[in-house]
Design a protein around this motif. Structure first.
Motif, PDB file in Angstrom:
ATOM      1  N   VAL A 154      14.560  68.585  34.965  1.00 38.71           N
ATOM      2  CA  VAL A 154      14.749  69.652  35.940  1.00 38.71           C
ATOM      3  C   VAL A 154      13.492  69.745  36.798  1.00 38.71           C
ATOM      4  CG1 VAL A 154      13.786  71.520  34.498  1.00 38.71           C
ATOM      5  CG2 VAL A 154      15.603  72.062  36.124  1.00 38.71           C
ATOM      6  N   VAL A 155      13.651  70.277  38.007  1.00 37.04           N
ATOM      7  CA  VAL A 155      12.511  70.629  38.846  1.00 37.04           C
ATOM      8  C   VAL A 155      12.479  72.149  38.921  1.00 37.04           C
ATOM      9  CG1 VAL A 155      11.468  70.520  41.146  1.00 37.04           C
ATOM     10  CG2 VAL A 155      12.597  68.489  40.183  1.00 37.04           C
ATOM     11  N   LEU A 156      11.300  72.702  38.720  1.00 40.60           N
ATOM     12  CA  LEU A 156      11.130  74.149  38.655  1.00 40.60           C
ATOM     13  C   LEU A 156      10.283  74.609  39.831  1.00 40.60           C
ATOM     14  CD1 LEU A 156      11.528  76.684  36.806  1.00 40.60           C
ATOM     15  CD2 LEU A 156       9.385  76.053  35.715  1.00 40.60           C
ATOM     16  N   ALA A 157      10.844  75.486  40.672  1.00 35.38           N
ATOM     17  CA  ALA A 157      10.086  76.105  41.754  1.00 35.38           C
ATOM     18  C   ALA A 157       9.435  77.370  41.219  1.00 35.38           C
ATOM     19  CB  ALA A 157      11.007  76.439  42.929  1.00 35.38           C
ATOM     20  N   VAL A 158       8.155  77.547  41.535  1.00 33.80           N
ATOM     21  CA  VAL A 158       7.408  78.719  41.079  1.00 33.80           C
ATOM     22  C   VAL A 158       6.691  79.321  42.278  1.00 33.80           C
ATOM     23  CG1 VAL A 158       5.611  79.577  39.515  1.00 33.80           C
ATOM     24  CG2 VAL A 158       7.001  77.608  38.841  1.00 33.80           C
ATOM     25  N   GLY A 159       6.704  80.643  42.372  1.00 38.05           N
ATOM     26  CA  GLY A 159       5.995  81.304  43.459  1.00 38.05           C
ATOM     27  C   GLY A 159       6.236  82.790  43.441  1.00 38.05           C
ATOM     28  N   ARG A 160       5.919  83.420  44.536  1.00 41.10           N
ATOM     29  CA  ARG A 160       6.149  84.859  44.671  1.00 41.10           C
ATOM     30  C   ARG A 160       7.396  85.051  45.525  1.00 41.10           C
ATOM     31  NH1 ARG A 160       1.097  87.799  46.597  1.00 41.10           N
ATOM     32  NH2 ARG A 160       1.633  86.854  48.598  1.00 41.10           N
ATOM     33  N   ALA A 161       8.361  85.780  44.996  1.00 38.87           N
ATOM     34  CA  ALA A 161       9.596  86.034  45.740  1.00 38.87           C
ATOM     35  C   ALA A 161       9.299  86.892  46.958  1.00 38.87           C
ATOM     36  CB  ALA A 161      10.621  86.723  44.845  1.00 38.87           C
ATOM     37  N   ASP A 162      10.042  86.654  48.013  1.00 35.89           N
ATOM     38  CA  ASP A 162       9.859  87.407  49.254  1.00 35.89           C
ATOM     39  C   ASP A 162      11.218  87.569  49.915  1.00 35.89           C
ATOM     40  OD1 ASP A 162       9.130  88.543  51.635  1.00 35.89           O
ATOM     41  OD2 ASP A 162       7.920  86.861  52.332  1.00 35.89           O
ATOM     42  N   ALA A 163      11.756  88.776  49.830  1.00 38.18           N
ATOM     43  CA  ALA A 163      13.082  89.033  50.390  1.00 38.18           C
ATOM     44  C   ALA A 163      13.096  88.899  51.900  1.00 38.18           C
ATOM     45  CB  ALA A 163      13.560  90.428  49.985  1.00 38.18           C
ATOM     46  N   ALA A 164      11.923  88.957  52.535  1.00 35.69           N
ATOM     47  CA  ALA A 164      11.867  88.832  53.986  1.00 35.69           C
ATOM     48  C   ALA A 164      11.906  87.377  54.446  1.00 35.69           C
ATOM     49  CB  ALA A 164      10.599  89.502  54.511  1.00 35.69           C
ATOM     50  N   ALA A 165      11.781  86.454  53.507  1.00 41.44           N
ATOM     51  CA  ALA A 165      11.813  85.035  53.867  1.00 41.44           C
ATOM     52  C   ALA A 165      13.179  84.690  54.457  1.00 41.44           C
ATOM     53  CB  ALA A 165      11.519  84.176  52.644  1.00 41.44           C
ATOM     54  N   ARG A 166      13.169  83.903  55.496  1.00 41.99           N
ATOM     55  CA  ARG A 166      14.425  83.567  56.179  1.00 41.99           C
ATOM     56  C   ARG A 166      15.121  82.402  55.475  1.00 41.99           C
ATOM     57  NH1 ARG A 166      15.149  86.216  60.805  1.00 41.99           N
ATOM     58  NH2 ARG A 166      13.357  87.129  61.836  1.00 41.99           N
ATOM     59  N   LEU A 167      16.385  82.625  55.176  1.00 34.80           N
ATOM     60  CA  LEU A 167      17.221  81.598  54.569  1.00 34.80           C
ATOM     61  C   LEU A 167      18.453  81.408  55.444  1.00 34.80           C
ATOM     62  CD1 LEU A 167      17.175  82.715  50.824  1.00 34.80           C
ATOM     63  CD2 LEU A 167      16.029  80.716  51.768  1.00 34.80           C
ATOM     64  N   PRO A 168      19.060  80.217  55.417  1.00 35.74           N
ATOM     65  CA  PRO A 168      20.335  80.039  56.120  1.00 35.74           C
ATOM     66  C   PRO A 168      21.374  81.023  55.582  1.00 35.74           C
ATOM     67  CG  PRO A 168      19.447  77.935  55.383  1.00 35.74           C
ATOM     68  CD  PRO A 168      18.594  79.004  54.763  1.00 35.74           C
ATOM     69  N   ALA A 169      22.337  81.363  56.423  1.00 42.13           N
ATOM     70  CA  ALA A 169      23.304  82.425  56.103  1.00 42.13           C
ATOM     71  C   ALA A 169      23.953  82.312  54.728  1.00 42.13           C
ATOM     72  CB  ALA A 169      24.368  82.493  57.195  1.00 42.13           C
ATOM     73  N   PRO A 170      24.486  81.150  54.327  1.00 44.34           N
ATOM     74  CA  PRO A 170      25.137  81.123  53.016  1.00 44.34           C
ATOM     75  C   PRO A 170      24.165  81.426  51.874  1.00 44.34           C
ATOM     76  CG  PRO A 170      25.730  79.175  54.296  1.00 44.34           C
ATOM     77  CD  PRO A 170      24.621  79.865  55.033  1.00 44.34           C
ATOM     78  N   LEU A 171      22.937  80.928  51.987  1.00 44.64           N
ATOM     79  CA  LEU A 171      21.961  81.169  50.938  1.00 44.64           C
ATOM     80  C   LEU A 171      21.469  82.608  50.967  1.00 44.64           C
ATOM     81  CD1 LEU A 171      19.817  77.898  51.003  1.00 44.64           C
ATOM     82  CD2 LEU A 171      21.716  78.490  49.487  1.00 44.64           C
ATOM     83  N   ALA A 172      21.325  83.173  52.151  1.00 39.84           N
ATOM     84  CA  ALA A 172      20.900  84.568  52.270  1.00 39.84           C
ATOM     85  C   ALA A 172      21.911  85.495  51.605  1.00 39.84           C
ATOM     86  CB  ALA A 172      20.712  84.936  53.741  1.00 39.84           C
ATOM     87  N   ALA A 173      23.196  85.210  51.780  1.00 37.71           N
ATOM     88  CA  ALA A 173      24.233  86.037  51.154  1.00 37.71           C
ATOM     89  C   ALA A 173      24.161  85.939  49.635  1.00 37.71           C
ATOM     90  CB  ALA A 173      25.614  85.609  51.658  1.00 37.71           C
TER      91      ALA A 173
END
Length: 197
Positions: A154-173
């Motif tokens: 597996v690949v694991l992403a680690v960081g600080r979550a940020d709800a203001a980060a822009r995501l494409p529409a399907p992922l944002a939903a």
């Protein structure tokens, strides 16, 4: 700013478990330093394993490093869209063969436990994680010269979550959707009744 996504549980859980979820919206300015990374890896180191074999291995890459770029390139396109904002990407591999050449049948199970320990420790530090099976294991093996006994898991992403980060529409939903799980009864097996006679 982060989304609060508490689990709707049937019994009280520790907040580290009830509040854990897997965001895709990471703060692209956050840096994961050694002082925070070390406890995460230490938590994984102390996970249980069959015969104390400790088959897990972690390749740590940080945003801005060449290794991060190479690991990011192995991700499926849907994960590449957002994972470049994570502070770090960790390639998790399992040593599936022991020193005598014999198989380690519990290596993948044990590696999963190590990752779970790391994830909860990250949660305790206010960090977010997202585990990705969507990557090219063969490409990852080649990119980092992993030997044949190491199976990328597996690949694991680690960081600080940020709800203001822009995501494409399907992922944002999906980011805003409530967390759901199957009913507990659906996850329980019934013991088989064996007729004797």
């Amino acid at each position: 700013m982060t989304y609060a996504k508490f689990a709707d549980t049937l019994a009280p859980l520790h907040p580290l478990l009830a509040e854990r979820w897997s965001p895709r919206s990471f703060d692209p300015t956050h840096h994961l330093d050694d002082a925070v990374l070390r406890p995460l890896l230490e938590a994984a180191r102390w996970a249980p394993s069959a015969n104390n074999s400790q088959p897990w291995r972690f390749l740590v890459t940080r945003r801005g490093e060449d290794a991060f770029t190479r690991l990011h390139a192995t991700l499926n396109p849907g994960n590449q869209v957002w994972a470049d904002a994570a502070s770090a990407l960790l390639l998790v591999a399992a040593r599936t063969v022991d020193d005598t050449g014999g198989p380690r049948p519990f290596a993948l199970y044990d590696t999963g436990q190590a990752v779970a320990h790391l994830v909860i420790q990250a949660q305790a530090h206010g960090l977010a994680t997202h585990q990705m099976g969507g990557f090219d294991a063969t490409a990852a093996r080649a990119a980092f010269g992993l030997d044949g006994d190491l199976q990328p898991v597996v690949v694991l992403a680690v960081g600080r979550a940020d709800a203001a980060a822009r995501l494409p529409a399907p992922l944002a939903a999906r980011e805003e959707a409530p967390r759901v799980r199957q009913p507990l009864d659906a996850l329980l097996l019934s013991p088989a009744r064996v007729e004797t006679g």
